[in-house]
Design a protein around this motif. Sequence first.
Motif, PDB file in Angstrom:
ATOM      1  N   SER A 100       2.257 -20.925 -42.215  1.00 53.00           N
ATOM      2  CA  SER A 100       1.233 -21.418 -43.124  1.00 53.00           C
ATOM      3  C   SER A 100      -0.098 -20.706 -42.921  1.00 53.00           C
ATOM      4  N   ALA A 101      -0.758 -20.425 -44.021  1.00 50.49           N
ATOM      5  CA  ALA A 101      -2.125 -19.896 -44.001  1.00 50.49           C
ATOM      6  C   ALA A 101      -3.090 -20.954 -44.544  1.00 50.49           C
ATOM      7  N   ARG A 102      -2.652 -22.201 -44.493  1.00 50.23           N
ATOM      8  CA  ARG A 102      -3.506 -23.294 -44.944  1.00 50.23           C
ATOM      9  C   ARG A 102      -4.806 -23.269 -44.137  1.00 50.23           C
ATOM     10  N   GLY A 103      -5.887 -23.526 -44.788  1.00 47.19           N
ATOM     11  CA  GLY A 103      -7.175 -23.452 -44.123  1.00 47.19           C
ATOM     12  C   GLY A 103      -7.889 -22.147 -44.422  1.00 47.19           C
ATOM     13  N   SER A 104      -7.174 -21.171 -45.010  1.00 42.13           N
ATOM     14  CA  SER A 104      -7.846 -19.950 -45.441  1.00 42.13           C
ATOM     15  C   SER A 104      -8.811 -20.335 -46.551  1.00 42.13           C
TER      16      SER A 104
ATOM     17  N   GLY B 150     -16.029 -19.465 -52.761  1.00 41.85           N
ATOM     18  CA  GLY B 150     -15.228 -20.418 -53.526  1.00 41.85           C
ATOM     19  C   GLY B 150     -14.234 -19.775 -54.476  1.00 41.85           C
ATOM     20  N   ASP B 151     -14.069 -18.443 -54.400  1.00 41.92           N
ATOM     21  CA  ASP B 151     -13.079 -17.785 -55.252  1.00 41.92           C
ATOM     22  C   ASP B 151     -11.677 -18.214 -54.833  1.00 41.92           C
ATOM     23  N   SER B 152     -10.740 -18.176 -55.791  1.00 38.68           N
ATOM     24  CA  SER B 152      -9.362 -18.503 -55.448  1.00 38.68           C
ATOM     25  C   SER B 152      -8.750 -17.368 -54.622  1.00 38.68           C
ATOM     26  N   LEU B 153      -7.686 -17.688 -53.928  1.00 37.79           N
ATOM     27  CA  LEU B 153      -7.036 -16.741 -53.018  1.00 37.79           C
ATOM     28  C   LEU B 153      -5.600 -16.498 -53.436  1.00 37.79           C
TER      29      LEU B 153
ATOM     30  N   ILE C 216      13.882 -10.270 -42.628  1.00 35.11           N
ATOM     31  CA  ILE C 216      14.099 -11.705 -42.806  1.00 35.11           C
ATOM     32  C   ILE C 216      13.382 -12.089 -44.096  1.00 35.11           C
ATOM     33  N   PRO C 217      14.123 -12.353 -45.184  1.00 36.24           N
ATOM     34  CA  PRO C 217      13.468 -12.653 -46.457  1.00 36.24           C
ATOM     35  C   PRO C 217      12.910 -14.072 -46.495  1.00 36.24           C
ATOM     36  N   ALA C 218      11.854 -14.243 -47.275  1.00 35.81           N
ATOM     37  CA  ALA C 218      11.253 -15.560 -47.474  1.00 35.81           C
ATOM     38  C   ALA C 218      12.122 -16.363 -48.432  1.00 35.81           C
ATOM     39  N   LYS C 219      12.108 -17.684 -48.272  1.00 39.66           N
ATOM     40  CA  LYS C 219      12.813 -18.585 -49.177  1.00 39.66           C
ATOM     41  C   LYS C 219      11.765 -19.297 -50.019  1.00 39.66           C
ATOM     42  N   GLY C 220      11.911 -19.270 -51.335  1.00 42.50           N
ATOM     43  CA  GLY C 220      10.993 -20.006 -52.194  1.00 42.50           C
ATOM     44  C   GLY C 220      10.026 -19.104 -52.937  1.00 42.50           C
ATOM     45  N   ALA C 221       8.967 -19.698 -53.435  1.00 45.27           N
ATOM     46  CA  ALA C 221       8.011 -19.021 -54.311  1.00 45.27           C
ATOM     47  C   ALA C 221       7.144 -18.025 -53.554  1.00 45.27           C
ATOM     48  N   GLU C 222       6.632 -17.062 -54.285  1.00 44.77           N
ATOM     49  CA  GLU C 222       5.682 -16.102 -53.734  1.00 44.77           C
ATOM     50  C   GLU C 222       4.268 -16.582 -54.044  1.00 44.77           C
ATOM     51  N   ASN C 223       3.307 -15.985 -53.365  1.00 40.49           N
ATOM     52  CA  ASN C 223       1.894 -16.235 -53.592  1.00 40.49           C
ATOM     53  C   ASN C 223       1.495 -17.688 -53.324  1.00 40.49           C
ATOM     54  N   ILE C 224       2.027 -18.245 -52.252  1.00 36.70           N
ATOM     55  CA  ILE C 224       1.620 -19.573 -51.812  1.00 36.70           C
ATOM     56  C   ILE C 224       1.203 -19.482 -50.354  1.00 36.70           C
ATOM     57  N   TYR C 225       0.368 -20.423 -49.920  1.00 40.59           N
ATOM     58  CA  TYR C 225      -0.156 -20.352 -48.552  1.00 40.59           C
ATOM     59  C   TYR C 225       0.893 -20.675 -47.498  1.00 40.59           C
ATOM     60  N   ARG C 226       1.991 -21.315 -47.904  1.00 39.88           N
ATOM     61  CA  ARG C 226       3.031 -21.701 -46.942  1.00 39.88           C
ATOM     62  C   ARG C 226       4.371 -21.138 -47.403  1.00 39.88           C
ATOM     63  N   VAL C 227       5.118 -20.578 -46.462  1.00 43.84           N
ATOM     64  CA  VAL C 227       6.394 -19.976 -46.816  1.00 43.84           C
ATOM     65  C   VAL C 227       7.436 -20.320 -45.749  1.00 43.84           C
ATOM     66  N   THR C 228       8.689 -20.433 -46.181  1.00 48.95           N
ATOM     67  CA  THR C 228       9.784 -20.787 -45.275  1.00 48.95           C
ATOM     68  C   THR C 228      10.736 -19.606 -45.142  1.00 48.95           C
ATOM     69  N   PHE C 229      11.200 -19.396 -43.924  1.00 49.99           N
ATOM     70  CA  PHE C 229      12.162 -18.343 -43.625  1.00 49.99           C
ATOM     71  C   PHE C 229      13.381 -18.975 -42.966  1.00 49.99           C
TER      72      PHE C 229
ATOM     73  N   ALA D 105      -1.186 -11.432 -45.924  1.00 42.43           N
ATOM     74  CA  ALA D 105      -2.372 -10.805 -46.506  1.00 42.43           C
ATOM     75  C   ALA D 105      -2.971 -11.814 -47.476  1.00 42.43           C
ATOM     76  N   VAL D 106      -4.201 -12.214 -47.213  1.00 42.56           N
ATOM     77  CA  VAL D 106      -4.906 -13.177 -48.072  1.00 42.56           C
ATOM     78  C   VAL D 106      -5.995 -12.401 -48.797  1.00 42.56           C
ATOM     79  N   THR D 107      -5.941 -12.435 -50.124  1.00 45.99           N
ATOM     80  CA  THR D 107      -6.875 -11.667 -50.940  1.00 45.99           C
ATOM     81  C   THR D 107      -7.741 -12.595 -51.772  1.00 45.99           C
ATOM     82  N   ASP D 108      -9.032 -12.352 -51.742  1.00 43.64           N
ATOM     83  CA  ASP D 108     -10.034 -13.057 -52.530  1.00 43.64           C
ATOM     84  C   ASP D 108      -9.974 -12.503 -53.949  1.00 43.64           C
ATOM     85  N   LYS D 109      -9.999 -13.371 -54.942  1.00 46.38           N
ATOM     86  CA  LYS D 109      -9.914 -12.904 -56.325  1.00 46.38           C
ATOM     87  C   LYS D 109     -11.280 -12.580 -56.917  1.00 46.38           C
ATOM     88  N   GLY D 110     -12.276 -12.369 -56.062  1.00 37.94           N
ATOM     89  CA  GLY D 110     -13.601 -11.977 -56.530  1.00 37.94           C
ATOM     90  C   GLY D 110     -13.661 -10.484 -56.778  1.00 37.94           C
TER      91      GLY D 110
END
Length: 85
Positions: free
Chosen positions: A5-9, A14-17, A34-47, A63-68
């Motif tokens: 998880s990258a929760r807390g980033s 205040g731009d979205s990430l 080791i591929p990820a299971k589930g959706a892309e571009n979310i702060y939490r991922v399961t393997f 990699a967390v990118t600011d959309k500014g």
Amino acid sequence: MFTLSARGSRDPDGDSLSYLWLNYPEAGGWKTPIPAKGAENIYRVTFRAPPVTKPETAHFVVAVTDKGSPPPTRRRRVVVTILPR
């Protein structure tokens, strides 16, 4: 299965990430991707941990990118130890 998880980033402006999770097999002891299971571009991922006969390390990068403008990116590595069942 394990979850990273990258929760807390956050962005001070205040731009979205956006999030990109990658397994980095060249760096660790475990060389098979080791591929990820589930959706892309979310702060939490399961393997799904591969079966192992001895403890193995696997490296992951988020990699967390600011959309500014400009869109800065920060990367962090996570090292996971996979244990035999």
